[in-house]
Structures are given as C-alpha cells and as structure tokens.
Scaffold this active site. Structure first.
Site, PDB file in Angstrom:
ATOM      1  N   HIS A 123       0.832  -1.214   0.000  1.00  0.00           N
ATOM      2  CA  HIS A 123       0.000   0.000   0.000  1.00  0.00           C
ATOM      3  C   HIS A 123       0.863   1.259   0.000  1.00  0.00           C
ATOM      4  CE1 HIS A 123      -3.491   2.524   1.333  1.00  0.00           C
ATOM      5  NE2 HIS A 123      -2.551   3.176   1.985  1.00  0.00           N
ATOM      6  N   GLU A 124       1.863   1.296   0.897  1.00  0.00           N
ATOM      7  CA  GLU A 124       2.715   2.495   0.989  1.00  0.00           C
ATOM      8  C   GLU A 124       3.483   2.729  -0.307  1.00  0.00           C
ATOM      9  OE1 GLU A 124       0.921   3.044   4.350  1.00  0.00           O
ATOM     10  OE2 GLU A 124       2.144   4.502   3.289  1.00  0.00           O
ATOM     11  N   HIS A 127       1.672   4.638  -2.788  1.00  0.00           N
ATOM     12  CA  HIS A 127       1.828   6.089  -2.587  1.00  0.00           C
ATOM     13  C   HIS A 127       3.183   6.559  -3.100  1.00  0.00           C
ATOM     14  CE1 HIS A 127      -1.832   6.500  -0.296  1.00  0.00           C
ATOM     15  NE2 HIS A 127      -1.400   5.826   0.760  1.00  0.00           N
ATOM     16  N   HIS A 133      -5.391   7.365  -2.376  1.00  0.00           N
ATOM     17  CA  HIS A 133      -6.301   6.330  -1.902  1.00  0.00           C
ATOM     18  C   HIS A 133      -7.434   6.091  -2.901  1.00  0.00           C
ATOM     19  CE1 HIS A 133      -4.910   6.908   2.506  1.00  0.00           C
ATOM     20  NE2 HIS A 133      -4.283   5.895   1.929  1.00  0.00           N
TER      21      HIS A 133
HETATM   22  C1  LIG Z   1      -3.665   9.629   6.552  1.00  0.00           C
HETATM   23  C2  LIG Z   1      -2.621   8.587   6.382  1.00  0.00           C
HETATM   24  C3  LIG Z   1      -1.312   8.985   6.983  1.00  0.00           C
HETATM   25  C4  LIG Z   1      -3.125   7.282   7.013  1.00  0.00           C
HETATM   26  C5  LIG Z   1      -2.151   6.176   6.792  1.00  0.00           C
HETATM   27  C6  LIG Z   1      -2.057   5.816   5.303  1.00  0.00           C
HETATM   28  O1  LIG Z   1      -2.991   5.769   4.561  1.00  0.00           O
HETATM   29  N1  LIG Z   1      -0.811   5.565   4.908  1.00  0.00           N
HETATM   30  O2  LIG Z   1      -0.642   5.226   3.587  1.00  0.00           O
HETATM   31  C7  LIG Z   1      -2.536   4.920   7.514  1.00  0.00           C
HETATM   32  O3  LIG Z   1      -1.734   4.347   8.228  1.00  0.00           O
HETATM   33  N2  LIG Z   1      -3.788   4.498   7.357  1.00  0.00           N
HETATM   34  C8  LIG Z   1      -4.232   3.322   8.114  1.00  0.00           C
HETATM   35  C9  LIG Z   1      -5.710   3.389   8.329  1.00  0.00           C
HETATM   36  C10 LIG Z   1      -6.057   4.572   9.182  1.00  0.00           C
HETATM   37  O4  LIG Z   1      -5.121   5.155   9.780  1.00  0.00           O
HETATM   38  O5  LIG Z   1      -7.197   4.901   9.268  1.00  0.00           O
HETATM   39  C11 LIG Z   1      -3.863   2.071   7.366  1.00  0.00           C
HETATM   40  O6  LIG Z   1      -4.360   1.006   7.685  1.00  0.00           O
HETATM   41  N3  LIG Z   1      -2.976   2.181   6.339  1.00  0.00           N
HETATM   42  C12 LIG Z   1      -2.285   1.046   5.830  1.00  0.00           C
HETATM   43  C13 LIG Z   1      -3.025   0.249   4.824  1.00  0.00           C
HETATM   44  C14 LIG Z   1      -4.257   0.645   4.294  1.00  0.00           C
HETATM   45  C15 LIG Z   1      -4.899  -0.159   3.348  1.00  0.00           C
HETATM   46  C16 LIG Z   1      -4.316  -1.361   2.928  1.00  0.00           C
HETATM   47  C17 LIG Z   1      -3.102  -1.759   3.457  1.00  0.00           C
HETATM   48  C18 LIG Z   1      -2.448  -0.961   4.389  1.00  0.00           C
HETATM   49 ZN   LIG Z   2      -2.440   5.179   2.491  1.00  0.00          ZN
END
Ligand SMILES: CC(C)C[C@H](C(=O)NO)C(=O)N[C@@H](CC(=O)O)C(=O)NCc1ccccc1
Ligand SMILES: [Zn+2]
Length: 168
Positions: A123-124, A127, A133
């Site tokens: 996922h990262e 980005h 997203h």
């Molecule tokens: C606003 C950003 C900095 C939130 C961050 C993210 O999207 N990083 O790419 C993140 O860690 N999102 C969490 C969910 C959350 O914070 O509400 C997540 O699970 N991200 C990792 C992910 C998401 C979808 C599939 C695989 C991994």
């Molecule tokens: Zn993300």
C-alpha cells in the site's frame, strides 16, 4: 500527480523492526515491489548505501518530518509521492507489531496480532509511486487495512488501472 520520470527506481532499507527477522522484512519489501513492477515498466533495485529514490525506515512518534506517528494502532505508516529528497520515502510506525503472517481473525484481533508488513508496504509503495487512496473496497489503495491471505496476493483491478494510468 507526480510520477518517477524513469523506469529504474532504487530503494534502500535504512533500518529494521525488531518484530521480524531481517530476511522476512527484506522479503516482504521485495514482494511488495514485485506487485507493482509486474504491471508496469518499472524496475526496482535495492541499494545499500547513499541516497535511494525510495528510502524505507521504521520509526515511532516524531521522526524528523511533519507527520509524527501516534503509537499503537491508528496510522500504521505513511509514504511521500515521487520527488527528490523525502519524495518517495516510506515510513513505518515502529509502535505497531509487524508480522509476516496474516490471519482471517477479526480486525481487532489483527490489531493485537500485528499488521502484515507485505500488505502495508504494498500500500505504501503505491503512494511512493504516485497513487492516492481508492474508494473501491478491496483495492490495495483503499484507506483502511484489511487482513487478507497474502500467500498469492493479487492486485485489485482498480489498483492496476490506477498504476497503469501513471506508468502504462
Ligand atoms: C492519513 C494517512 C497517513 C493514514 C495512513 C495511510 O494511509 N498511509 O498510507 C494509515 O496508516 N492508514 C491506516 C488506516 C487509518 O489510519 O485509518 C492504514 O491502515 N494504512 C495502511 C493500509 C491501508 C490499506 C491497505 C493496506 C495498508
Ligand atoms: Zn495510504
């Protein structure tokens, strides 16, 4: 959205999480890159010193940029869109438990057992390549982590369409 203006992109693993064997971290990252290289002309090469396009690191709380991490849960990681300097870099929250396993257990148990590094890295790196997203449930770029079987993980068509719109 910004993209890498070359097909050969380098990455460097700056440090490791104590949660996993280093070989498992390296395998998870390499497999995450393979997902994206399999549907684009991009080639990813690991380097071991100096400046790479995509610098990968684990850190907690404040770690030198404007987006401090938040302890266990919540934000798991973040990555910057393509560009010089911090562009493309991916940071993983060391306050999460990182694992190579996935379980079908409910989300909250996953939060306890840990997050699959391959899935989050995939996922990262989306980005890091310029993807935002997706609102398609089940897509890798959907904003919320869902534990899925990663043994023969395939990109969702929405992810393929997105990356090929940038690099096709
Ligand atoms: C606003 C950003 C900095 C939130 C961050 C993210 O999207 N990083 O790419 C993140 O860690 N999102 C969490 C969910 C959350 O914070 O509400 C997540 O699970 N991200 C990792 C992910 C998401 C979808 C599939 C695989 C991994
Ligand atoms: Zn993300």
């Amino acid at each position: 959205s910004p993209t890498w203006m070359k097909e050969d992109v380098t990455y460097r693993i700056l440090n490791y999480t104590p949660d996993m064997l280093q070989a498992d971290v390296e395998e998870a990252i390499a497999r995450a890159f393979q997902l994206w290289s399999s549907v684009t002309p991009l080639r990813f090469t690991r380097v071991y010193s100096g400046q790479a396009d995509i610098m990968i690191s684990f850190a907690a709380r404040f770690h030198g940029d404007f987006y401090s991490f938040d302890g266990p849960g919540g934000t798991l990681a973040h990555a910057y869109p393509p560009g010089s300097g911090i562009g493309g870099d991916a940071h993983f929250d060391e306050d999460e438990n990182w694992t190579k396993f996935t379980t079908y257990s409910v989300f909250v148990l996953c939060a306890f057992l840990g997050y699959n590094l391959f899935l989050v890295a995939a996922h990262e790196l989306g980005h890091s390549l310029g993807l935002s997203h997706s609102n398609v449930f089940g897509a890798l770029m959907y904003p919320i982590y869902m534990a899925v079987d990663t043994r023969n993980y395939q990109l969702h068509q929405d992810d393929i369409d997105g990356i090929q719109a940038l690099y096709g």
